[in-house]
Design an enzyme around this catalytic site. Structure first.
Site, short mmCIF file in Angstrom:
data_model
loop_
_atom_site.label_atom_id
_atom_site.label_comp_id
_atom_site.label_asym_id
_atom_site.label_seq_id
_atom_site.Cartn_x
_atom_site.Cartn_y
_atom_site.Cartn_z
N ASP A 1 15.34 2.88 8.77
CA ASP A 1 14.72 1.94 9.70
C ASP A 1 13.97 2.78 10.73
OD1 ASP A 1 13.97 0.17 11.65
OD2 ASP A 1 15.93 -0.78 11.86
N VAL A 2 12.65 2.79 10.65
CA VAL A 2 11.88 3.68 11.52
C VAL A 2 12.00 3.31 13.00
CG1 VAL A 2 10.20 4.38 9.75
CG2 VAL A 2 9.69 2.40 11.23
N TYR B 1 0.20 -6.95 16.98
CA TYR B 1 -0.14 -6.06 15.85
C TYR B 1 -1.34 -5.19 16.21
CZ TYR B 1 -1.58 -4.60 11.17
OH TYR B 1 -1.95 -3.86 10.08
N ILE C 1 0.84 -1.21 0.00
CA ILE C 1 0.00 0.00 0.00
C ILE C 1 0.87 1.26 0.00
CG2 ILE C 1 -1.97 1.14 1.04
CD1 ILE C 1 -2.62 -1.42 2.56
N1 LIG Z 1 -2.80 -4.77 3.74
C1 LIG Z 1 -3.72 -4.75 4.69
O1 LIG Z 1 -4.67 -5.56 4.72
C2 LIG Z 1 -3.68 -3.71 5.79
C3 LIG Z 1 -4.82 -3.51 6.57
C4 LIG Z 1 -4.79 -2.55 7.57
C5 LIG Z 1 -3.64 -1.81 7.77
N2 LIG Z 1 -2.55 -2.03 7.01
C6 LIG Z 1 -1.36 -1.22 7.28
O2 LIG Z 1 -1.00 -0.54 6.08
C7 LIG Z 1 0.42 -0.40 6.02
C8 LIG Z 1 0.95 -1.02 4.73
O3 LIG Z 1 0.48 -2.35 4.62
P1 LIG Z 1 1.03 -3.33 3.51
O4 LIG Z 1 -0.02 -4.37 3.28
O5 LIG Z 1 1.56 -2.57 2.37
O6 LIG Z 1 2.25 -4.01 4.35
P2 LIG Z 1 3.59 -4.75 3.83
O7 LIG Z 1 4.01 -5.66 4.95
O8 LIG Z 1 3.38 -5.33 2.50
O9 LIG Z 1 4.63 -3.54 3.69
C9 LIG Z 1 5.22 -2.92 4.79
C10 LIG Z 1 6.47 -2.18 4.34
O10 LIG Z 1 7.09 -1.59 5.50
C11 LIG Z 1 8.49 -1.84 5.41
N3 LIG Z 1 9.09 -1.83 6.75
C12 LIG Z 1 8.97 -2.79 7.71
N4 LIG Z 1 9.70 -2.45 8.77
C13 LIG Z 1 10.30 -1.26 8.50
C14 LIG Z 1 11.18 -0.41 9.21
N5 LIG Z 1 11.60 -0.73 10.44
N6 LIG Z 1 11.57 0.75 8.64
C15 LIG Z 1 11.15 1.07 7.40
N7 LIG Z 1 10.33 0.30 6.65
C16 LIG Z 1 9.91 -0.85 7.21
C17 LIG Z 1 8.60 -3.20 4.74
O11 LIG Z 1 9.90 -3.42 4.21
C18 LIG Z 1 7.51 -3.08 3.69
O12 LIG Z 1 8.01 -2.49 2.50
C19 LIG Z 1 0.96 -1.05 7.28
O13 LIG Z 1 1.07 -0.07 8.31
C20 LIG Z 1 -0.13 -2.04 7.64
O14 LIG Z 1 -0.12 -2.38 9.01
C21 LIG Z 1 -2.54 -2.96 6.01
#
Ligand SMILES: NC(=O)c1ccc[n+]([C@@H]2O[C@H](COP(=O)([O-])OP(=O)(O)OC[C@H]3O[C@@H](n4cnc5c(N)ncnc54)[C@H](O)[C@@H]3O)[C@@H](O)[C@H]2O)c1
Length: 254
Positions: free
Chosen positions: A65-66, A160, A20
């Site tokens: 790295d956040v 989570y 996303i």
């Molecule tokens: N996909 C869903 O169903 C969903 C639903 C609700 C909320 N979300 C939230 O939306 C956001 C994006 O979701 P997604 O599906 O794209 O997740 P994803 O796991 O596919 O992507 C997460 C990204 O964050 C990066 N990341 C992880 N740790 C990190 C760090 N310490 N520093 C910098 N980057 C880091 C990863 O490398 C990855 O590119 C997240 O916050 C997730 O919790 C997703």
């Protein structure tokens, strides 16, 4: 006319290397923003930078790295050096797609700490790092990506869910602290959203059951989220702060 006050803004999106976050990056690029991909995974971060540059956007990958204060500080330093300002932070990075579901009594302390370090502490650290720039500018928007699981009480990934609940709470308190400096803080809670990345947090049966309960009964996709995030970053939402906007096709109503 497009969204007000968004063109040419400098937008940092954490975790924009896939899923996303990558979709947010494309949308902000389409709006004429300079986009910073603040991502831990170097190859994927560079790939998104390439994609955006190929369509003529100003894009910069900054390895970040956040969960590390120093890494967030250096990221902001690089953004300022490159663009001279920083208008929008989208706190999207999270440990999400790699999670395996399990009852809370089987979660190890290591896993709990690793997830909260990114999903909760990382939101604070990135926000803390951009704050001095936004304070100086007397302008800024922070958008925290939480999750609809906060309202659903979705089981089997308590670390989570707890981290995302804290993000909603933090959004409210943070909005009060930074309002006097012209900075707004809002949260978005996506429902189960299907990206190019497979994950084990939803089975096919759970997916279909959730879709059946939505008012709009189709799978949620990243494109369903980019509009609200762009709106919250724009001047069209200038009087909206401390709010949580749920985007899940009407599954939950809170
Ligand atoms: N996909 C869903 O169903 C969903 C639903 C609700 C909320 N979300 C939230 O939306 C956001 C994006 O979701 P997604 O599906 O794209 O997740 P994803 O796991 O596919 O992507 C997460 C990204 O964050 C990066 N990341 C992880 N740790 C990190 C760090 N310490 N520093 C910098 N980057 C880091 C990863 O490398 C990855 O590119 C997240 O916050 C997730 O919790 C997703």
């Amino acid at each position: 006319m497009g969204l007000r006050g968004l063109k040419d803004k400098v937008v940092v999106i954490t975790g924009a290397g896939q899923g996303i976050g990558r979709a947010y990056a494309h949308r902000f690029a389409e709006e004429g923003c300079a986009v910073v991909i603040a991502e831990r995974a170097v190859e994927r971060g560079r790939a998104v930078e390439d994609e955006l540059r190929k369509v003529g956007a100003r894009a910069e990958f900054v390895e970040t790295d956040v969960a590390q204060a120093e890494s967030c500080r250096r990221m902001v330093e690089q953004v300022e050096a490159r663009f001279g300002r920083l208008d929008v932070l989208v706190n999207n990075a999270a440990i999400f797609s790699t999670i395996t579901m399990k009852p809370f009594w089987e979660i190890s302390e290591e896993e709990w700490d690793a997830i909260t370090a990114v999903n909760l502490k990382g939101v604070w650290l990135a926000s803390r790092a951009v704050f001095p720039v936004m304070q100086r500018q007397r302008h800024g928007a922070i958008i925290n990506i939480a999750s609809a699981v906060v309202f659903m009480g979705r089981p089997y990934y308590l670390h989570y869910v707890a981290s995302k609940g804290a993000v909603v709470a933090m959004t409210r308190a943070m909005a009060r602290e930074v309002g006097p400096y012209g900075i707004r803080v809002n949260a978005v809670t996506p429902g189960a959203t299907y990206t190019e990345v497979p994950r084990a947090t939803v089975t096919e049966e759970q997916k279909q059951a959730m879709i059946a309960q939505q008012c709009i009964a189709r799978p949620e996709v990243p494109d369903d989220l980019v509009g609200v995030v762009a709106f919250l970053a724009s001047e069209d939402s200038a009087f909206i702060t401390g709010q949580t906007i749920n985007v899940d096709g009407g599954l939950i109503m809170h």
